[in-house]
Write a protein that holds these residues in place. Structure first.
Motif, PDB file in Angstrom:
ATOM      1  N   LEU A  82       0.827  -1.221   0.000  1.00  0.00           N
ATOM      2  CA  LEU A  82       0.000   0.000   0.000  1.00  0.00           C
ATOM      3  C   LEU A  82       0.855   1.263   0.000  1.00  0.00           C
ATOM      4  N   PHE A  83       1.974   1.221   0.762  1.00  0.00           N
ATOM      5  CA  PHE A  83       2.832   2.414   0.828  1.00  0.00           C
ATOM      6  C   PHE A  83       3.574   2.642  -0.485  1.00  0.00           C
ATOM      7  N   ARG A  86       0.991   4.149  -2.896  1.00  0.00           N
ATOM      8  CA  ARG A  86       0.420   5.470  -2.611  1.00  0.00           C
ATOM      9  C   ARG A  86       1.448   6.549  -2.330  1.00  0.00           C
ATOM     10  N   ARG A  87       2.717   6.176  -2.108  1.00  0.00           N
ATOM     11  CA  ARG A  87       3.736   7.197  -1.814  1.00  0.00           C
ATOM     12  C   ARG A  87       4.935   7.066  -2.747  1.00  0.00           C
ATOM     13  N   GLU A 140      -4.581  -0.731   5.827  1.00  0.00           N
ATOM     14  CA  GLU A 140      -5.331   0.510   5.578  1.00  0.00           C
ATOM     15  C   GLU A 140      -5.262   1.434   6.790  1.00  0.00           C
ATOM     16  N   TRP A 143      -1.934   3.095   6.882  1.00  0.00           N
ATOM     17  CA  TRP A 143      -1.928   4.166   5.883  1.00  0.00           C
ATOM     18  C   TRP A 143      -2.680   5.394   6.402  1.00  0.00           C
ATOM     19  N   GLU A 144      -3.879   5.189   6.972  1.00  0.00           N
ATOM     20  CA  GLU A 144      -4.668   6.302   7.519  1.00  0.00           C
ATOM     21  C   GLU A 144      -3.894   7.040   8.606  1.00  0.00           C
ATOM     22  N   LYS A 147      -0.279   8.338   6.284  1.00  0.00           N
ATOM     23  CA  LYS A 147      -0.383   9.038   4.989  1.00  0.00           C
ATOM     24  C   LYS A 147       0.997   9.559   4.579  1.00  0.00           C
ATOM     25  N   THR A 148       1.072  10.851   4.188  1.00  0.00           N
ATOM     26  CA  THR A 148       2.392  11.373   3.808  1.00  0.00           C
ATOM     27  C   THR A 148       3.008  12.180   4.953  1.00  0.00           C
TER      28      THR A 148
END
Ligand SMILES: [Zn+2]
Length: 214
Positions: A82-83, A86-87, A140, A143-144, A147-148
């Motif tokens: 996921l990371f 998304r990043r 998830e 991630w929440e 995030k960044t």
């Protein structure tokens, strides 16, 4: 063999997880992302770090499909992919059950900025609620929680997750944040600890930015 260099890094840093005391036995997992091919090299599930060879490291795509390798990939595959999806700044992920990070994760305490090394993670090290290991819900939630804004978080009742532009940075973060967790635990028991001001944090985060790019 696909991603030989990345597989070798996974083997090398897997051994370092044990020799530096960040993990015992087969706990924890790590991966390296090869952005050009969109593939990642991830540690195999439940395998002794000193018995693991580059051929045992599993290559998957970011949907989690095995592209090359005979072993089962780490059960925390989702936590890694996921990371990378998304990043764009993340190319290495480390997950440990190091002692003091896990103590805080079991207390549900986020780590407040009592020491400048918090900058490895960001302005604090957030602690997310518990979710079952190996679940997409856990990935998830991590991630929440990050995030960044953060490069690390405590996984409630579980352990530590750290990410970075390289596996080397994610590993250093895991090691330094274990030290920070130990310091934070003791300062809280001793009555609190002095938190860095927002201005002091800004200054150290700025220094980390240039240090990381160097
Ligand atoms: Zn774990």
């Amino acid at each position: 063999m696909l991603l030989r260099e990345q597989r070798e890094l996974v083997v090398e840093y897997g051994k370092k997880l044990v020799t530096t005391g960040l993990t015992d036995g087969t706990f924890g997992n790590l991966s390296v992302f090869h952005r050009e091919s969109g593939l990642m090299a991830i540690s195999p599930s439940g395998m002794d770090y000193f018995a693991t060879t580059p051929a045992d490291v599993v290559v998957t795509d970011l949907e989690g499909n095995i592209v090359e390798g005979d072993r089962k990939p780490s059960s925390e595959l989702d936590l890694h992919r996921l990371f990378y999806q998304r990043r764009p700044d993340v190319n290495g992920v480390v997950h440990t059950h190091s002692t003091f990070a896990t103590v805080l994760a079991c207390l549900g305490w986020s780590i407040e900025p009592v020491h400048y090394l918090v900058a490895y993670a960001g302005r604090q090290v957030p602690c997310i609620p518990y979710y079952p290991f190996g679940s997409l819900e856990l990935a998830e939630a991590a991630w929440e929680g990050m995030k960044t804004d953060y490069n690390a978080c405590l996984l409630g009742n579980h352990g530590l997750l750290s990410v970075g532009g390289s596996l080397s940075f994610a590993f250093d973060a895991a090691q330094q944040l274990e030290f920070l967790a130990k310091v934070y635990y003791h300062t809280r028991l001793a009555g609190g600890g002095v938190q860095l001001t927002p201005e002091q944090l800004d200054a150290v985060l700025g220094k980390f930015q240039s240090y990381r790019q160097a």
